[in-house]
Design a protein around this motif. Structure first.
Motif, PDB file in Angstrom:
ATOM      1  N   THR A  22      34.511  47.598  50.162  1.00  0.00           N
ATOM      2  CA  THR A  22      35.441  47.856  49.064  1.00  0.00           C
ATOM      3  C   THR A  22      35.086  49.177  48.391  1.00  0.00           C
ATOM      4  N   THR A  25      33.216  49.888  42.200  1.00  0.00           N
ATOM      5  CA  THR A  25      33.937  49.459  41.013  1.00  0.00           C
ATOM      6  C   THR A  25      32.947  49.302  39.858  1.00  0.00           C
ATOM      7  N   GLU A  28      31.800  45.112  34.515  1.00  0.00           N
ATOM      8  CA  GLU A  28      32.501  44.779  33.274  1.00  0.00           C
ATOM      9  C   GLU A  28      31.605  43.884  32.432  1.00  0.00           C
ATOM     10  N   ARG A  35      35.626  43.281  39.095  1.00  0.00           N
ATOM     11  CA  ARG A  35      36.906  42.707  39.509  1.00  0.00           C
ATOM     12  C   ARG A  35      37.584  43.711  40.426  1.00  0.00           C
ATOM     13  N   LEU A  36      37.823  43.280  41.637  1.00  0.00           N
ATOM     14  CA  LEU A  36      38.484  44.139  42.614  1.00  0.00           C
ATOM     15  C   LEU A  36      39.956  43.756  42.655  1.00  0.00           C
ATOM     16  N   ARG A  37      40.788  44.723  42.484  1.00  0.00           N
ATOM     17  CA  ARG A  37      42.228  44.472  42.504  1.00  0.00           C
ATOM     18  C   ARG A  37      42.838  45.262  43.652  1.00  0.00           C
ATOM     19  N   ASP A  38      43.781  44.648  44.314  1.00  0.00           N
ATOM     20  CA  ASP A  38      44.516  45.314  45.399  1.00  0.00           C
ATOM     21  C   ASP A  38      43.610  45.814  46.516  1.00  0.00           C
ATOM     22  N   GLU A  39      42.533  45.117  46.774  1.00  0.00           N
ATOM     23  CA  GLU A  39      41.659  45.442  47.911  1.00  0.00           C
ATOM     24  C   GLU A  39      42.031  44.513  49.052  1.00  0.00           C
ATOM     25  N   ARG A  40      42.398  45.079  50.188  1.00  0.00           N
ATOM     26  CA  ARG A  40      42.715  44.286  51.380  1.00  0.00           C
ATOM     27  C   ARG A  40      42.021  44.921  52.568  1.00  0.00           C
ATOM     28  N   HIS A  90      41.338  30.178  49.704  1.00  0.00           N
ATOM     29  CA  HIS A  90      40.475  30.707  48.652  1.00  0.00           C
ATOM     30  C   HIS A  90      39.084  30.136  48.838  1.00  0.00           C
ATOM     31  N   SER A 108      40.035  35.626  48.657  1.00  0.00           N
ATOM     32  CA  SER A 108      41.176  34.992  49.316  1.00  0.00           C
ATOM     33  C   SER A 108      41.300  35.603  50.696  1.00  0.00           C
TER      34      SER A 108
END
Length: 122
Positions: A22, A25, A28, A35-40, A90, A108
């Motif tokens: 990834t 990041t 926090e 928090r990883l968002r939009d990682e595919r 999940h 997921s």
């Protein structure tokens, strides 16, 4: 040097001989959450007799230390992948550094069957 450093972490995924990573990041809060968002990521594998296992490693991204020794490991865990299907699944992978629990990764995933001309036409 006085000041606050930006601490970054990333997740390495390994499935057989395939690897993905990834983007680094920022942490926090005080709990060192990321928090990883939009990682595919797409990892292909050849299904043999054994169910494949996804290895998950979390590392702290460093600059100078990475050049000398690599990024330090925060924790490592594994997830056996057994069910094929189109449904998103999940999981929570417990991470360990040695014998000590070092955190958790929630992810997921979808484990798809082999690609063929029949599935392409459907």
């Amino acid at each position: 040097i006085v000041g606050q450093m930006d601490h970054l972490a990333y997740v390495e995924l390994e499935l057989g001989s395939r690897q993905a990573r990834t983007s680094p990041t920022p942490f926090e809060g005080d709990r060192r959450d990321i928090r990883l968002r939009d990682e595919r990521h797409l990892l292909t594998f050849h299904r043999g007799q054994q169910a494949p296992t996804l290895v998950v490693r979390v590392r702290e991204a460093r600059k100078m230390q990475a050049m000398l020794r690599g990024d330090p490991l925060i924790g490592e865990g594994s997830l056996p992948l057994e069910e094929l299907g189109d449904a998103v699944q999940h999981a929570e992978v417990r991470l360990f550094k040695g014998a000590k629990e070092a955190g958790r990764v929630k992810l997921s995933y979808t484990l798809l069957g082999p690609w063929s001309s029949e599935t392409a036409a459907a």
